[in-house]
Design a protein around this motif. Structure first.
Motif, mmCIF file in Angstrom:
data_model
loop_
_atom_site.group_PDB
_atom_site.id
_atom_site.type_symbol
_atom_site.label_atom_id
_atom_site.label_comp_id
_atom_site.label_asym_id
_atom_site.label_seq_id
_atom_site.Cartn_x
_atom_site.Cartn_y
_atom_site.Cartn_z
ATOM 1 N N GLU A 1 0.868 -1.176 0.000
ATOM 2 C CA GLU A 1 0.000 0.000 0.000
ATOM 3 C C GLU A 1 0.909 1.231 0.000
ATOM 4 O O GLU A 1 1.884 1.275 0.748
ATOM 5 N N PRO A 2 0.604 2.209 -0.832
ATOM 6 C CA PRO A 2 1.470 3.385 -0.867
ATOM 7 C C PRO A 2 1.226 4.301 0.328
ATOM 8 O O PRO A 2 0.219 4.181 1.018
ATOM 9 N N LYS A 3 2.162 5.196 0.520
ATOM 10 C CA LYS A 3 1.963 6.247 1.506
ATOM 11 C C LYS A 3 1.163 7.335 0.801
ATOM 12 O O LYS A 3 1.593 7.828 -0.243
ATOM 13 N N ILE A 4 0.007 7.677 1.310
ATOM 14 C CA ILE A 4 -0.762 8.744 0.659
ATOM 15 C C ILE A 4 -0.766 9.963 1.558
ATOM 16 O O ILE A 4 -1.161 9.871 2.721
ATOM 17 N N VAL A 5 -0.282 11.064 1.044
ATOM 18 C CA VAL A 5 -0.344 12.279 1.836
ATOM 19 C C VAL A 5 -1.180 13.313 1.106
ATOM 20 O O VAL A 5 -1.267 13.327 -0.112
ATOM 21 N N ASN A 6 -1.771 14.141 1.902
ATOM 22 C CA ASN A 6 -2.661 15.140 1.380
ATOM 23 C C ASN A 6 -1.942 16.479 1.464
ATOM 24 O O ASN A 6 -1.384 16.794 2.516
ATOM 25 N N GLY A 7 -1.911 17.233 0.369
ATOM 26 C CA GLY A 7 -1.168 18.490 0.337
ATOM 27 C C GLY A 7 -1.347 19.349 1.578
ATOM 28 O O GLY A 7 -0.388 19.606 2.304
ATOM 29 N N PRO A 8 -2.585 19.771 1.872
ATOM 30 C CA PRO A 8 -2.784 20.670 3.006
ATOM 31 C C PRO A 8 -2.285 20.102 4.340
ATOM 32 O O PRO A 8 -1.883 20.855 5.226
ATOM 33 N N GLU A 9 -2.280 18.755 4.467
ATOM 34 C CA GLU A 9 -1.783 18.149 5.711
ATOM 35 C C GLU A 9 -0.306 18.439 5.942
ATOM 36 O O GLU A 9 0.178 18.351 7.067
ATOM 37 N N MET A 10 0.410 18.694 4.873
ATOM 38 C CA MET A 10 1.851 18.930 4.989
ATOM 39 C C MET A 10 2.157 20.308 5.575
ATOM 40 O O MET A 10 3.235 20.574 6.053
ATOM 41 N N LEU A 11 1.170 21.201 5.422
ATOM 42 C CA LEU A 11 1.415 22.583 5.831
ATOM 43 C C LEU A 11 1.223 22.762 7.332
ATOM 44 O O LEU A 11 0.266 22.282 7.913
ATOM 45 N N SER A 12 2.179 23.454 7.938
ATOM 46 C CA SER A 12 2.060 23.725 9.358
ATOM 47 C C SER A 12 2.333 25.202 9.566
ATOM 48 O O SER A 12 3.103 25.819 8.830
ATOM 49 N N LYS A 13 1.692 25.756 10.583
ATOM 50 C CA LYS A 13 1.926 27.190 10.846
ATOM 51 C C LYS A 13 3.250 27.393 11.565
ATOM 52 O O LYS A 13 3.729 28.508 11.692
#
Ligand code: ATP
Length: 286
Positions: free
Chosen positions: A82-94
């Motif tokens: 199973e691939p690692k799926i990441v969501n763009g906005p999840e990567m962003l942190s303040k």
């Protein structure tokens, strides 16, 4: 002394319908022809021709057309995982530096493994969904105005450039808006192969109907008046996800015909076991 050979890891004789993907034969062929020669050709030939490993593949097109589905199946074919799926906005942190750190972490496991084993036999697939939300043109107006996105773009670029020797990474990016993606990401060596996953045509829609009714057909639950030529003609501009939804909705109509009404419908074991889904259920769903 032979150099460590890359495994030939894809058997090109596969059928898309067995993967549960409908109507995307040409797109899938295109992906393999353009992106995976390094994995399809016997290693000696790939080496002779100096075929480069493709690090980045970008799938673009409207929502619900099967981009995630393709990316998952590709990953399964390439490494059985199973691939690692990441969501763009999840990567962003303040928090300062945290977004770049998130990107770094994504690549770390693959980098460590490559260093340890010294070969690229295990391919790591990273799927990056909603790429456009993070990788917009640098310097363009961003809703948060913090420039966090710029740092993330730079970090991903440096990671993708850095994986030059790390032939064990494939990043599959997905977006509904190719026009919003920072052009630096589309250069060779980055998301260099871009494939459009468009709305299915009539034959494609028929294939998708067949996939999402496979179990029902196998169990002889559809009446003979259900006509997939008719349904695919009636569903112009439907996405794969919408066709799946339509099949689910037809099931619900059939179930409610076979259940007793009440606060919560009561299922009568006998009638439900004889249940059929008819053409009319599909038309109601439509
Ligand atoms: P988004 O851009 O919103 O992320 P997407 O293009 O990634 O959408 P998917 O998540 O792959 O779309 O599609 C949702 C579901 O719709 C799939 O899990 C699958 O069940 C069904 N589906 C979509 N396209 C197809 C297709 N071509 N063949 C079979 N099923 C499909």
């Amino acid at each position: 002394h032979r150099p460590k050979a890359r495994k030939q890891i894809i058997n090109p004789d596969f059928k898309l319908e067995d993967l549960g993907i409908g109507g995307l034969d040409n797109e899938f062929k295109d992906i393999f022809r353009r992106a995976f020669n390094s994995r399809i050709l016997p290693p000696e030939i790939a080496e002779k021709l100096e075929i480069k490993h493709c690090k980045g593949l970008l799938l673009f097109g409207p929502p619900g057309t099967g981009k995630t589905l393709i990316a998952r199946k590709l990953s399964k074919m390439l490494n059985g995982k199973e691939p690692k799926i990441v969501n763009g906005p999840e990567m962003l942190s303040k928090y300062v530096g945290e977004s770049e750190n998130n990107i770094r972490k994504l690549f770390k496991e693959a980098e460590d493994e490559f260093r340890q084993k010294g070969d690229d036999s295990d391919l790591h697939v990273i799927i990056f969904d909603e790429l456009d939300s993070v990788f917009k043109q640098r310097g363009s107006a961003r809703s948060d105005g913090t420039g966090v996105g710029d740092n993330v773009v730079n970090q991903l670029l440096s990671k993708m450039d850095g994986v030059d020797q790390l032939n064990n990474i494939l990043v599959i990016g997905m977006t509904n808006r190719l026009d919003l993606i920072d052009s630096a990401l589309l250069r060779p060596g980055r998301f260099e192969i871009q494939i459009e996953i468009a709305l299915p045509d009539e034959k494609g829609r028929r294939d998708i109907f067949l996939i999402h009714t496979a179990k029902l057909r196998e169990n002889k639950i559809l009446t003979s008046d259900v006509d997939f030529d008719e349904l695919s003609a009636l569903t112009k501009n439907f996405t794969g996800a919408e066709i799946e939804g339509l099949c689910n909705s037809a099931k619900s109509f059939a179930i409610s015909r076979h259940t007793k009404s009440g606060a919560i419908a009561k299922i009568d074991d006998k009638t439900i076991s004889d249940m059929k889904i008819t053409r009319n259920d599909f038309l109601l769903a439509l």
